[in-house]
Write a protein that holds these residues in place. Structure first.
Motif, short mmCIF file in Angstrom:
data_model
loop_
_atom_site.label_atom_id
_atom_site.label_comp_id
_atom_site.label_asym_id
_atom_site.label_seq_id
_atom_site.Cartn_x
_atom_site.Cartn_y
_atom_site.Cartn_z
N GLY A 239 0.79 -1.22 0.00
CA GLY A 239 0.00 0.00 0.00
C GLY A 239 0.82 1.27 0.00
N VAL A 240 2.15 1.15 0.02
CA VAL A 240 2.98 2.36 -0.10
C VAL A 240 2.74 3.01 -1.46
CG1 VAL A 240 5.36 3.23 -0.19
CG2 VAL A 240 4.70 1.51 1.52
N LEU A 241 2.64 2.19 -2.51
CA LEU A 241 2.17 2.67 -3.81
C LEU A 241 0.69 2.32 -3.93
CD1 LEU A 241 5.14 1.62 -6.13
CD2 LEU A 241 4.63 3.90 -5.22
N ASP A 242 -0.11 3.27 -4.37
CA ASP A 242 -1.56 3.13 -4.29
C ASP A 242 -2.17 2.36 -5.45
OD1 ASP A 242 -2.62 5.01 -1.94
OD2 ASP A 242 -0.85 5.92 -2.84
N PHE A 243 -1.64 2.53 -6.66
CA PHE A 243 -2.24 1.88 -7.82
C PHE A 243 -1.28 1.94 -9.00
CE2 PHE A 243 -4.05 6.21 -7.42
CZ PHE A 243 -3.56 6.80 -8.56
N ILE A 244 -1.73 1.40 -10.13
CA ILE A 244 -0.92 1.33 -11.35
C ILE A 244 -1.60 2.14 -12.45
CG2 ILE A 244 0.32 -0.22 -12.92
CD1 ILE A 244 -0.41 -2.54 -10.99
N LEU B 111 -5.97 -2.55 -7.62
CA LEU B 111 -4.89 -1.67 -8.09
C LEU B 111 -5.19 -1.03 -9.44
CD1 LEU B 111 -1.82 -3.88 -7.10
CD2 LEU B 111 -2.71 -1.88 -5.87
N VAL B 112 -6.13 -1.60 -10.19
CA VAL B 112 -6.48 -1.03 -11.50
C VAL B 112 -7.96 -0.64 -11.59
CG1 VAL B 112 -4.60 -2.15 -12.74
CG2 VAL B 112 -6.78 -3.37 -12.48
N THR B 113 -8.69 -0.76 -10.46
CA THR B 113 -10.13 -0.44 -10.49
C THR B 113 -10.50 0.51 -9.36
OG1 THR B 113 -10.65 -2.47 -9.23
CG2 THR B 113 -10.76 -2.61 -11.63
N SER B 114 -10.78 -0.02 -8.18
CA SER B 114 -11.33 0.81 -7.11
C SER B 114 -10.36 1.84 -6.57
CB SER B 114 -11.83 -0.08 -5.96
OG SER B 114 -10.81 -0.94 -5.49
N LYS B 115 -9.07 1.51 -6.52
CA LYS B 115 -8.12 2.47 -5.96
C LYS B 115 -7.90 3.68 -6.86
CE LYS B 115 -5.94 -0.64 -2.67
NZ LYS B 115 -4.67 -1.20 -2.14
N PRO B 116 -7.65 3.50 -8.17
CA PRO B 116 -7.59 4.70 -9.02
C PRO B 116 -8.92 5.44 -9.10
CG PRO B 116 -7.38 2.70 -10.34
CD PRO B 116 -7.25 2.29 -8.91
N ALA B 117 -10.04 4.73 -9.05
CA ALA B 117 -11.35 5.39 -9.08
C ALA B 117 -11.53 6.27 -7.85
CB ALA B 117 -12.47 4.36 -9.17
#
Length: 454
Positions: free
Chosen positions: A310-315, A367-373
């Motif tokens: 979780g240090v990096l949030d998403f891709i 990492l490619v759906t809810s977090k960037p949203a």
């Protein structure tokens, strides 16, 4: 269990469907379910197979992928890429929402008028949903409020030369002027974090086709110093800060400490930084040139672990294409070549291939759906839930495809992903309840909508 109020109309209503799979991503787990949607909105979910539902077996049905870092380049540099080709490529890769960066277009998106020009340029060409960032450059701070009020989802700046002369980098002076304004709107300030005064004496001038020399010319310390600066400014102004395309694993400890301190800071990495490694990149292959550069395998393994922790949030992709001449495809001159990876179509498959050895599908999907949203405050995106937009991808994580030129939907077939064997083939991409991509074909066009911040 929910009742699907619209099931009776299904056969007579073109915009109503029921989809079943044994692997539907709902409530942060893969489980058997039937999804009902009508007129672009998810209307019901059954945790069983409905007799009238289309059966997709064990294919994964999940929210459409959200790519919050894309350079579309239109208007003004549409010969590099435009909304017509970029959004088709996104759909072909399972992406249903993209956020367009304010540079590479001409004019750059640094005034309200330029933002309005950008919106007009999308007409008839949005095959997925599109949101937009404003740009921060020296001298345009007075324009930020108007763009934020018009619906941009954030503001982007560079701490080093952007590669586009119309989009110069900012200094602490501009950050101090702009961050209090941006904080008023609770919008993120996105920063390209490389900070330097002079070129590194590494012999790159004498060896312009050498990838090791290019890598040495943009050291990790540039990133580390720039990220430290942005953390300090985040603390001073309590303005949300987002670090784009983290490539230096040495900076991860700084980001982790800032998060533990409670600062409003987020960070992304990109598919290319976890899929490719510097040791494997041949000389004179400008398709691999990006900034910051793709670093060593040991470094990149740490980036993967930071996604898990979780240090990096998403891709994201940082899709940044260019024509063959500007990309120096013939000369192989890394010194002169445009720095950018064309990868909008491969966020899902490329990233999954890169991380499947260290994380489960359940750990990967957010990492490619809810977090960037969540980052772009897109409340109706990134999750399959009643009332959410019917942005859906149906794909097969264990299926592999060797990418060929003819598989690529973005404008130029110039990409390091061509020739790669990627896990995760997309069967269908649904945007606002309409099938845009299915079985290697674009089925319906212009089904995307603007994603403007309220």
């Amino acid at each position: 269990m929910y009742i699907c109020r619209f099931a009776i109309k299904k056969r007579n209503h073109l915009h109503s469907r029921e989809l079943f799979s044994n692997s539907v991503w709902i409530n942060n787990q893969l489980q058997p379910a039937t999804i009902c949607y009508e007129n672009g909105i998810i209307t019901a979910i059954h945790f069983e197979k409905k007799v009238t539902a289309e059966d997709y077996g064990h294919a994964v049905i999940m929210p459409g992928v959200v790519d919050v870092h894309v350079h579309v380049n239109e208007p003004g540099r549409t010969e590099w890429e435009g909304f017509e080709t970029a959004t088709q490529a996104a759909a072909a890769g399972g992406t249903t929402t993209i956020i367009d960066m304010p540079l590479n277009a001409s004019p750059v998106t640094t005034t309200l008028k330029a933002f309005e020009d950008k919106l007009a340029a999308t007409s008839g060409k949005m095959h997925v949903n599109v949101g937009f960032y404003a740009g921060l450059i020296p001298g345009n701070v007075a324009h930020l409020k108007a763009m934020l009020q018009a619906g941009v989802v954030g503001v982007k700046c560079f701490l080093t030369h952007s590669g586009i002369d119309e989009f110069p980098n900012v200094t602490e002076k501009e950050l101090d002027e702009a961050m209090p304004i941006i904080a008023q709107y609770n919008a993120p300030l996105l920063a390209h974090c490389e900070l330097y005064d002079t070129e590194v004496a590494c012999g790159f001038e004498e060896h312009p086709t050498s990838y090791p020399h290019y890598l040495a010319s943009r050291p990790k310390q540039w990133e580390n110093d720039a990220i430290a600066l942005m953390i300090r400014k985040c603390r001073e102004h309590n303005c949300p800060v987002h670090i784009v395309h983290v490539a230096s694993a040495e900076a991860l400890a700084l980001i982790e400490a800032a998060k533990k301190e409670g600062l409003p800071i987020t960070a992304e990495t990109c598919t290319q930084y976890i899929y490719f490694n510097a040791e494997d990149i041949p000389d004179a292959r400008c398709i691999y040139k990006c900034a910051p550069p793709i670093r060593e395998k040991a470094n990149n393994e740490q980036l993967k672990k930071a996604l898990l922790s979780g240090v990096l949030d998403f891709i994201a992709t940082d899709h940044s294409p260019a024509p063959p001449g500007i990309k120096e495809m013939e000369s192989g001159n890394l010194k002169k070549a445009w720095g950018g990876i064309a990868g909008i179509q491969f966020l899902l498959s490329g990233s999954w291939t890169a991380v499947k050895d260290i994380m489960t599908l359940e750990q990967f999907i957010p990492l490619v759906t809810s977090k960037p949203a969540a980052f772009i405050k897109a409340e109706k995106k990134g999750a399959i839930a009643i009332g959410n937009d019917a942005d859906i991808v149906i794909w097969h994580p264990e299926a592999t495809t060797t990418i060929k030129d003819e598989d690529v939907w973005f404008r130029y077939k110039i990409s390091p992903y061509i020739g790669q064997n990627l896990y995760g083939t997309v069967s269908e991409t649904i945007v606002n309840g309409e099938t845009v991509y299915q079985n290697n074909l674009i089925k319906n066009k212009n089904k995307g909508k603007w994603l403007l911040q309220k």
